[in-house]
Design a protein around this motif. Structure first.
Motif, PDB file in Angstrom:
ATOM      1  N   UNK A  82       0.846  -1.189   0.000  1.00 10.36           N
ATOM      2  CA  UNK A  82       0.000   0.000   0.000  1.00 10.36           C
ATOM      3  C   UNK A  82       0.885   1.244   0.000  1.00 10.36           C
ATOM      4  N   UNK A  83       1.212   1.756  -1.179  1.00 13.44           N
ATOM      5  CA  UNK A  83       2.052   2.954  -1.247  1.00 13.44           C
ATOM      6  C   UNK A  83       1.464   4.126  -0.472  1.00 13.44           C
ATOM      7  N   UNK A  84       0.128   4.203  -0.400  1.00  8.17           N
ATOM      8  CA  UNK A  84      -0.505   5.315   0.309  1.00  8.17           C
ATOM      9  C   UNK A  84      -0.140   5.326   1.791  1.00  8.17           C
ATOM     10  N   UNK A  85       0.235   4.175   2.319  1.00  9.70           N
ATOM     11  CA  UNK A  85       0.627   4.070   3.725  1.00  9.70           C
ATOM     12  C   UNK A  85       2.144   3.939   3.886  1.00  9.70           C
ATOM     13  N   UNK A  86       2.903   4.168   2.815  1.00 10.85           N
ATOM     14  CA  UNK A  86       4.340   3.971   2.901  1.00 10.85           C
ATOM     15  C   UNK A  86       4.698   2.522   3.178  1.00 10.85           C
ATOM     16  N   UNK A  87       3.801   1.639   2.804  1.00  8.37           N
ATOM     17  CA  UNK A  87       3.996   0.204   3.058  1.00  8.37           C
ATOM     18  C   UNK A  87       4.435  -0.433   1.742  1.00  8.37           C
ATOM     19  N   UNK A  88       5.750  -0.597   1.583  1.00 12.64           N
ATOM     20  CA  UNK A  88       6.269  -1.117   0.316  1.00 12.64           C
ATOM     21  C   UNK A  88       5.902  -2.567   0.104  1.00 12.64           C
ATOM     22  N   UNK A  89       5.500  -3.228   1.192  1.00 12.70           N
ATOM     23  CA  UNK A  89       4.931  -4.539   0.996  1.00 12.70           C
ATOM     24  C   UNK A  89       5.617  -5.662   1.713  1.00 12.70           C
ATOM     25  N   UNK A  90       4.918  -6.788   1.674  1.00 15.55           N
ATOM     26  CA  UNK A  90       5.487  -8.032   2.160  1.00 15.55           C
ATOM     27  C   UNK A  90       6.385  -8.593   1.051  1.00 15.55           C
ATOM     28  N   UNK A  91       7.214  -9.525   1.431  1.00 14.60           N
ATOM     29  CA  UNK A  91       8.065 -10.184   0.448  1.00 14.60           C
ATOM     30  C   UNK A  91       8.193 -11.642   0.828  1.00 14.60           C
TER      31      UNK A  91
END
Length: 314
Positions: free
Chosen positions: A99-108
């Motif tokens: 979620x880019x809107x939350x600065x959450x580049x993501x799981x991997x």
């Protein structure tokens, strides 16, 4: 933050994870899921030390980080359920949502794979003048991956604003970390990269917040990366189908005496029945919140099969 705020945040993640397991068993969540039961105090404390401009990168055991970062519960449930969620349209599922809107580049889903990504975000921050910091969470076994070595060396050489949180839950999938390394503490490895390394109690959100706050302040001031080893214990298997036959008898029961919610409840019990009653009330509020989120997720339609070729890059 106080005890009850910690309890509410941790209990929300715990309830989310427990409901995920129920939905998985019922066939409403496809594929394997990796839960963070027992480790919730780490994302709760760490995300409190961050600002909206900062970047967060985590592993496939990252639902707790997403919730602590503020991603909506309905969107998370619907994404995990393969529905047309507002996150990634059900295409990412449990191990890859972002979620880019939350600065959450993501799981991997690749062990240590998030570290080069987080270094990239830190490199961008170093050049764009935003003052942002990149924080990445990995498991203990990830430090044995080649990508981890390259990422930490690069970040240190260029003094990048990076904070690495190693969630040491004592197992790398099914192998005890003590059988895989010959250093007393994983934080000792930080010295090899010329960066500070600290070991903290990962089951106390306030301790985690303080350590991450100090590391973030150092990074924003141009001091470069920090490695934080957060000790914790997994209360569940490595993945949803893990029977944990490799764990000694009584180990999980013993861990349940030290896990974050049990600690807070013991402190409340020492204070008196009113304090315990307030935690009981929080449990009821959290349960209702999760029920409503699942209901909302079930109302989200599945993706239209005609869109299967969308969001593909070659």
């Amino acid at each position: 933050m106080g005890r009850e705020e910690d309890y509410r945040a941790i209990a929300t993640i715990r309830a989310f994870e427990e409901r995920c397991m129920n939905l998985k068993t019922a066939g409403e969540i496809p594929g394997s899921i990796h839960l963070c039961d027992g480790q919730e105090a780490i994302p709760v404390g760490a995300c409190r030390a961050l600002e909206p401009r900062d970047a967060v990168t985590v592993t496939y055991r990252g639902h707790g980080w997403a919730i602590a970062r503020g991603l909506p519960l309905v969107a998370l449930f619907s994404e995990l359920m393969g529905r047309d969620s507002e996150l990634n349209g059900g295409r990412a599922g449990s191990p890859f949502f972002s979620s880019p809107a939350h600065g959450f580049l993501g799981e991997n889903s690749i062990v240590a794979g998030g570290m080069p990504m987080a270094v990239g975000a830190a490199l961008a921050a170093a050049h764009d003048g935003s003052g942002a910091v990149s924080i990445v969470s990995v498991g203990d076994g990830a430090l044995n991956q080649g990508a981890a070595h390259e990422a930490l060396n690069f970040a240190s050489v260029f003094s990048l604003p990076l904070v690495l949180v190693v969630e040491n839950n004592r197992y790398s999938e099914m192998t005890p970390i003590r059988d895989m390394v010959r250093v007393e503490r994983l934080a000792d490895r930080a010295a090899a990269y010329g960066m500070p390394g600290v070991t903290i109690d990962g089951n106390d959100a306030a301790i985690v917040e303080k350590a991450v706050h100090d590391a973030v302040a150092r990074a924003r001031a141009g001091g470069g990366p920090t490695l934080i080893e957060a000790d914790t214990e997994r209360l569940v298997g490595h993945y949803s189908g893990d029977l944990q036959a490799y764990r000694p008898s009584g180990e999980v029961a013993s861990a349940r005496e030290r896990e974050p919610l049990a600690r807070i409840r013991r402190a409340a019990a020492e204070e008196g029945p009113d304090a315990v009653a307030r935690l009981d009330a929080i449990d009821l509020e959290v349960s209702a919140l999760i029920d409503a989120a699942v209901k909302g997720a079930r109302a989200v339609p599945y993706p239209d099969p005609a869109t299967v070729r969308e969001h593909l890059y070659a």
